[in-house]
Scaffold this active site. Structure first.
Site, PDB file in Angstrom:
ATOM      1  N   ASP A  21       0.847  -1.197   0.000  1.00  0.00           N
ATOM      2  CA  ASP A  21       0.000   0.000   0.000  1.00  0.00           C
ATOM      3  C   ASP A  21       0.880   1.245   0.000  1.00  0.00           C
ATOM      4  O   ASP A  21       1.671   1.445   0.914  1.00  0.00           O
ATOM      5  CB  ASP A  21      -0.903  -0.035   1.240  1.00  0.00           C
ATOM      6  CG  ASP A  21      -1.728   1.237   1.377  1.00  0.00           C
ATOM      7  OD1 ASP A  21      -1.916   1.930   0.369  1.00  0.00           O
ATOM      8  OD2 ASP A  21      -2.179   1.517   2.515  1.00  0.00           O
ATOM      9  N   ASN A  23      -0.280   4.535  -0.234  1.00  0.00           N
ATOM     10  CA  ASN A  23      -0.864   5.798   0.228  1.00  0.00           C
ATOM     11  C   ASN A  23      -1.601   5.697   1.564  1.00  0.00           C
ATOM     12  O   ASN A  23      -2.359   6.581   1.938  1.00  0.00           O
ATOM     13  CB  ASN A  23      -1.797   6.372  -0.852  1.00  0.00           C
ATOM     14  CG  ASN A  23      -2.946   5.426  -1.158  1.00  0.00           C
ATOM     15  OD1 ASN A  23      -2.997   4.305  -0.639  1.00  0.00           O
ATOM     16  ND2 ASN A  23      -3.872   5.858  -1.996  1.00  0.00           N
ATOM     17  N   ASP A  25      -4.099   3.918   2.683  1.00  0.00           N
ATOM     18  CA  ASP A  25      -5.541   3.649   2.836  1.00  0.00           C
ATOM     19  C   ASP A  25      -5.810   2.188   3.213  1.00  0.00           C
ATOM     20  O   ASP A  25      -6.959   1.765   3.290  1.00  0.00           O
ATOM     21  CB  ASP A  25      -6.324   4.048   1.576  1.00  0.00           C
ATOM     22  CG  ASP A  25      -5.955   3.213   0.353  1.00  0.00           C
ATOM     23  OD1 ASP A  25      -5.042   2.348   0.460  1.00  0.00           O
ATOM     24  OD2 ASP A  25      -6.573   3.410  -0.714  1.00  0.00           O
ATOM     25  N   ASP A  29      -1.772  -1.234  -3.832  1.00  0.00           N
ATOM     26  CA  ASP A  29      -2.060  -0.500  -5.063  1.00  0.00           C
ATOM     27  C   ASP A  29      -0.900  -0.612  -6.055  1.00  0.00           C
ATOM     28  O   ASP A  29       0.163  -1.140  -5.729  1.00  0.00           O
ATOM     29  CB  ASP A  29      -2.383   0.968  -4.744  1.00  0.00           C
ATOM     30  CG  ASP A  29      -1.378   1.563  -3.772  1.00  0.00           C
ATOM     31  OD1 ASP A  29      -0.167   1.452  -4.048  1.00  0.00           O
ATOM     32  OD2 ASP A  29      -1.795   2.085  -2.708  1.00  0.00           O
ATOM     33  N   ASP A  98      -5.174 -10.501 -15.297  1.00  0.00           N
ATOM     34  CA  ASP A  98      -6.163 -11.549 -15.145  1.00  0.00           C
ATOM     35  C   ASP A  98      -7.267 -11.282 -16.164  1.00  0.00           C
ATOM     36  O   ASP A  98      -7.718 -10.151 -16.296  1.00  0.00           O
ATOM     37  CB  ASP A  98      -6.734 -11.493 -13.719  1.00  0.00           C
ATOM     38  CG  ASP A  98      -6.910 -12.869 -13.111  1.00  0.00           C
ATOM     39  OD1 ASP A  98      -7.626 -13.672 -13.727  1.00  0.00           O
ATOM     40  OD2 ASP A  98      -6.357 -13.116 -12.027  1.00  0.00           O
ATOM     41  N   ASP A 199      -9.202 -16.670 -16.173  1.00  0.00           N
ATOM     42  CA  ASP A 199     -10.015 -17.053 -15.019  1.00  0.00           C
ATOM     43  C   ASP A 199     -11.203 -17.940 -15.374  1.00  0.00           C
ATOM     44  O   ASP A 199     -11.923 -17.659 -16.339  1.00  0.00           O
ATOM     45  CB  ASP A 199     -10.549 -15.756 -14.380  1.00  0.00           C
ATOM     46  CG  ASP A 199     -11.344 -15.994 -13.111  1.00  0.00           C
ATOM     47  OD1 ASP A 199     -10.735 -16.326 -12.100  1.00  0.00           O
ATOM     48  OD2 ASP A 199     -12.593 -15.847 -13.145  1.00  0.00           O
ATOM     49  N   GLU A 256      -7.026 -21.270 -16.104  1.00  0.00           N
ATOM     50  CA  GLU A 256      -7.520 -21.899 -14.877  1.00  0.00           C
ATOM     51  C   GLU A 256      -8.475 -23.008 -15.326  1.00  0.00           C
ATOM     52  O   GLU A 256      -9.667 -22.792 -15.497  1.00  0.00           O
ATOM     53  CB  GLU A 256      -8.245 -20.887 -13.985  1.00  0.00           C
ATOM     54  CG  GLU A 256      -8.569 -21.491 -12.620  1.00  0.00           C
ATOM     55  CD  GLU A 256      -9.531 -20.665 -11.784  1.00  0.00           C
ATOM     56  OE1 GLU A 256      -9.528 -20.828 -10.553  1.00  0.00           O
ATOM     57  OE2 GLU A 256     -10.323 -19.873 -12.339  1.00  0.00           O
ATOM     58  N   ASP A 329      -6.701 -18.431  -4.049  1.00  0.00           N
ATOM     59  CA  ASP A 329      -7.920 -19.200  -3.776  1.00  0.00           C
ATOM     60  C   ASP A 329      -7.666 -20.367  -2.832  1.00  0.00           C
ATOM     61  O   ASP A 329      -8.572 -21.168  -2.586  1.00  0.00           O
ATOM     62  CB  ASP A 329      -8.483 -19.788  -5.074  1.00  0.00           C
ATOM     63  CG  ASP A 329      -9.044 -18.732  -5.997  1.00  0.00           C
ATOM     64  OD1 ASP A 329      -9.517 -17.695  -5.493  1.00  0.00           O
ATOM     65  OD2 ASP A 329      -9.013 -18.940  -7.224  1.00  0.00           O
TER      66      ASP A 329
HETATM   67  C1  GLC Z   1     -11.464 -17.950 -10.106  1.00  0.00           C
HETATM   68  C2  GLC Z   1     -10.690 -16.990  -9.244  1.00  0.00           C
HETATM   69  C3  GLC Z   1     -11.431 -16.786  -7.964  1.00  0.00           C
HETATM   70  C4  GLC Z   1     -12.779 -16.213  -8.277  1.00  0.00           C
HETATM   71  C5  GLC Z   1     -13.524 -17.049  -9.307  1.00  0.00           C
HETATM   72  C6  GLC Z   1     -14.641 -16.268  -9.910  1.00  0.00           C
HETATM   73  O1  GLC Z   1     -11.555 -19.207  -9.543  1.00  0.00           O
HETATM   74  O2  GLC Z   1      -9.385 -17.448  -9.067  1.00  0.00           O
HETATM   75  O3  GLC Z   1     -10.733 -15.964  -7.072  1.00  0.00           O
HETATM   76  O4  GLC Z   1     -13.547 -16.124  -7.110  1.00  0.00           O
HETATM   77  O5  GLC Z   1     -12.707 -17.435 -10.389  1.00  0.00           O
HETATM   78  O6  GLC Z   1     -14.137 -15.264 -10.749  1.00  0.00           O
HETATM   79 CA    CA Z   2      -3.513   2.142  -1.282  1.00  0.00          CA
END
Ligand code: GLC
Ligand code: CA
Length: 554
Positions: A21, A23, A25, A29, A98, A199, A256, A329
């Site tokens: 992080d 800044n 918060d 980031d 992603d 994903d 994935e 995950d």
């Molecule tokens: C994939 C991601 C996971 C997410 C799911 C829905 O499994 O790695 O984090 O919750 O897809 O997008």
């Molecule tokens: Ca931040």
């Protein structure tokens, strides 16, 4: 096999919200990531995969995207992103984002327009069905619990979401939707991305027409898997995606992918596969139960070995798996694959090397290189992860007491891996000067990057050596392209394999606290890596200390 630029690389996953992080918060980031690029370069990382930082309500921590062309202000600006791409390039590294296109967010403009006019163009971007009182279009259970159908606000329709209700599924049968996706991907690739992690991609092809399946729990619903098993033709979408995007840029893509059949492996990751690579989740899904996480079985050392070797055998030299011990995950690998009470710097290094030396592309998840462990959560209030909350409910429904349910599900919580990165022993592990969005693991005073960088015996230093070995001109060819041959598979708590290329390497891990001997078929030339100083006994019969790991050149 045609050589590709990414074959010999080492990848590292950043979970932006928890990395650094800048800044105060409490949320990691992009400027924070930029400030740590030298740390990754020093480790030896080549490819960086960023979990989503697009505009999002963060219902599923960014895996619910409301604008694919924008960076969420909590993570920074588009200028920050462009600077990150340039800074990564300047260091000779590669950046992946992603790609989350099985679904978007219910706050995406497409979804809002679908609500306004379900029969119009954008209604066709989703799976909508006429609502019938007291009846759902199908009995599928969402991955995050409950039915996959919810009312489309302001209409007489319902929409499909295989994940959370804030993640409506996109209709891939619709060519206009597919065009939108490819256009966005190319827009990012033009910006200088080296590729994508893809994903939840196996969900994009649904079995049509929709129907219900045999219920598999008391709730009368059935897992999405039942439907996916019947779905045919995902290859048409994936092949089109490859041709329209990745191929034009020689991009790296890692899918994935779950439950692929043996005969599909070449289609997915062969020479001309849909993706460059796909993750090996075989250890991650080992011990899983149809009933829910509360019923999962622990993974023993022998299970771990079996999972790795099965995956290696299935893929052989058809393609490159991406090997992981954890990701955002999963719980932390060291807490999961090393028996309770035996987690130590030695066992962490052993697990690291056993995984890292497999054939494929090693992926390190942030903090894995420090040996970060599961979080000692003490109550459900400390958990943010929607999946854990759902699994907790399932465990209660199954009759577990509140305490039993909590203890059963917390071990598998995705939040174990999502606690802030531990940079130093300063307040909040040096992650933020503010209040972190998720509590820092209290073990940061001993497990942190600053301490480990100055210690040649640390877990991080060991990872650094592993990476250096993979890149060593004398061993690179064997480690990247050599065949993998398991050995001593009948032994208990021992995982060992040869890597055979222009050299022969033998990787041996004594997966227990007690000593163990192995008889080598021939002498060895050199110890390339050892997580101890010396051995209990040396010669043709090696005696290994508890959790000793050796990489030998034969
Ligand atoms: C994939 C991601 C996971 C997410 C799911 C829905 O499994 O790695 O984090 O919750 O897809 O997008
Ligand atoms: Ca931040």
């Amino acid at each position: 096999m045609k050589r590709k630029w990414w074959h010999d690389k080492v990848a590292y996953q950043i979970y932006p919200k928890s990395f650094c992080d800048s800044n105060g918060d409490g949320i990691g980031d992009i400027p924070g990531i930029i400030s740590r690029l030298d740390y990754l370069k020093d480790l030896g990382v080549d490819i960086i995969w960023l979990s989503p930082c697009y505009q999002s309500p963060l219902a599923d921590e960014g895996y619910d995207i409301s604008d694919y062309y924008k960076i969420d202000p909590r993570f920074g600006t588009m200028e920050d992103m462009e600077r990150l791409i340039a800074e990564v390039k300047a260091r000779g590294m590669y950046l992946l984002m992603d790609l989350v296109v099985n679904h978007c967010s219910d706050e995406h403009e497409w979804f809002r327009k679908a609500c306004e006019d379900p029969d119009g163009k954008y209604g066709g971007y989703f799976y909508l069905r006429k609502k019938t009182e007291g009846e759902l279009p199908t009995n599928w259970r969402s991955y995050f619990g409950g039915p996959v159908w919810d009312d489309l606000p302001g209409t007489d329709r319902q929409y499909l979401h295989v994940f959370h209700k804030k993640q409506p599924d996109l209709n891939w049968e619709n060519p206009c939707l597919r065009e939108e996706v490819y256009e966005n991907m190319n827009w990012w690739l033009e910006k200088g991305l080296a590729g994508f992690r893809v994903d939840a991609i196996i969900n994009i092809k649904k079995a049509l027409p929709f129907r219900s399946y045999e219920p598999d729990r008391e709730d009368g619903l059935c897992s999405i898997g039942a439907m996916l098993e019947e779905a045919e033709g995902i290859g048409e979408f994936l092949g089109e995606m490859r041709d329209r995007t990745f191929r034009k840029y020689d991009a790296f893509s890692v899918g994935e992918v779950f439950h692929e059949k043996d005969e599909e492996i070449a289609d997915f990751i062969g020479e001309d596969g849909y993706f460059s690579s796909m993750f090996d989740f075989s250890a991650a899904v080992c011990g899983a139960s149809e009933k829910g996480v509360y019923d999962a079985k622990p993974v023993t050392p022998d299970d771990y070995r079996r999972c790795c070797f099965e995956a290696q055998r299935r893929v052989g030299e058809t393609g490159f798996l991406s090997n992981i011990i954890e990701n955002h995950d999963q719980p932390r690998g060291v807490s999961r694959y090393i028996p309770a009470g035996e987690v130590s710097p030695e066992s962490k290094k052993m697990l690291a090397a056993l995984n890292f030396m497999l054939r494929g592309i090693p992926f390190i998840y942030q903090g894995q290189e420090l040996g970060m462990e599961n979080m000692p959560f003490s109550s459900l209030e400390e958990i943010d992860d929607i999946a854990t909350k759902d699994e907790y409910r399932i465990a209660l429904d199954a009759g577990l007491s509140a305490d039993e349910a909590f203890r059963a599900v917390v071990e598998y919580s995705r939040d174990n891996a999502r606690t802030p990165m531990q940079w130093s022993d300063a307040g909040n592990a040096g992650f933020t000067t503010g209040t972190p969005w998720l509590r820092v693991n209290p073990d940061y005073t001993t497990i942190n990057a600053a301490a480990q960088m100055n210690d040649p015996d640390s877990v991080r230093s060991f990872y650094r050596e592993l990476i250096a070995l993979r890149k060593h001109p004398a061993y690179k060819e064997t480690i990247v392209y050599g065949a993998l041959e398991p050995v001593w598979e009948d032994r208990h708590n021992l995982m060992a394999y040869y890597r055979r290329g222009d050299r022969t390497l033998l990787v041996i891990g004594n997966y227990q606290t007690g000593e163990q001997s192995v008889e080598l078929p021939s002498g060895f030339r050199k110890v390339l890596l050892n997580n101890y100083h010396g051995m209990a006994a040396e010669g043709r019969v090696l005696r290994l200390y508890g959790y000793q790991l050796l990489i030998l050149e034969m």
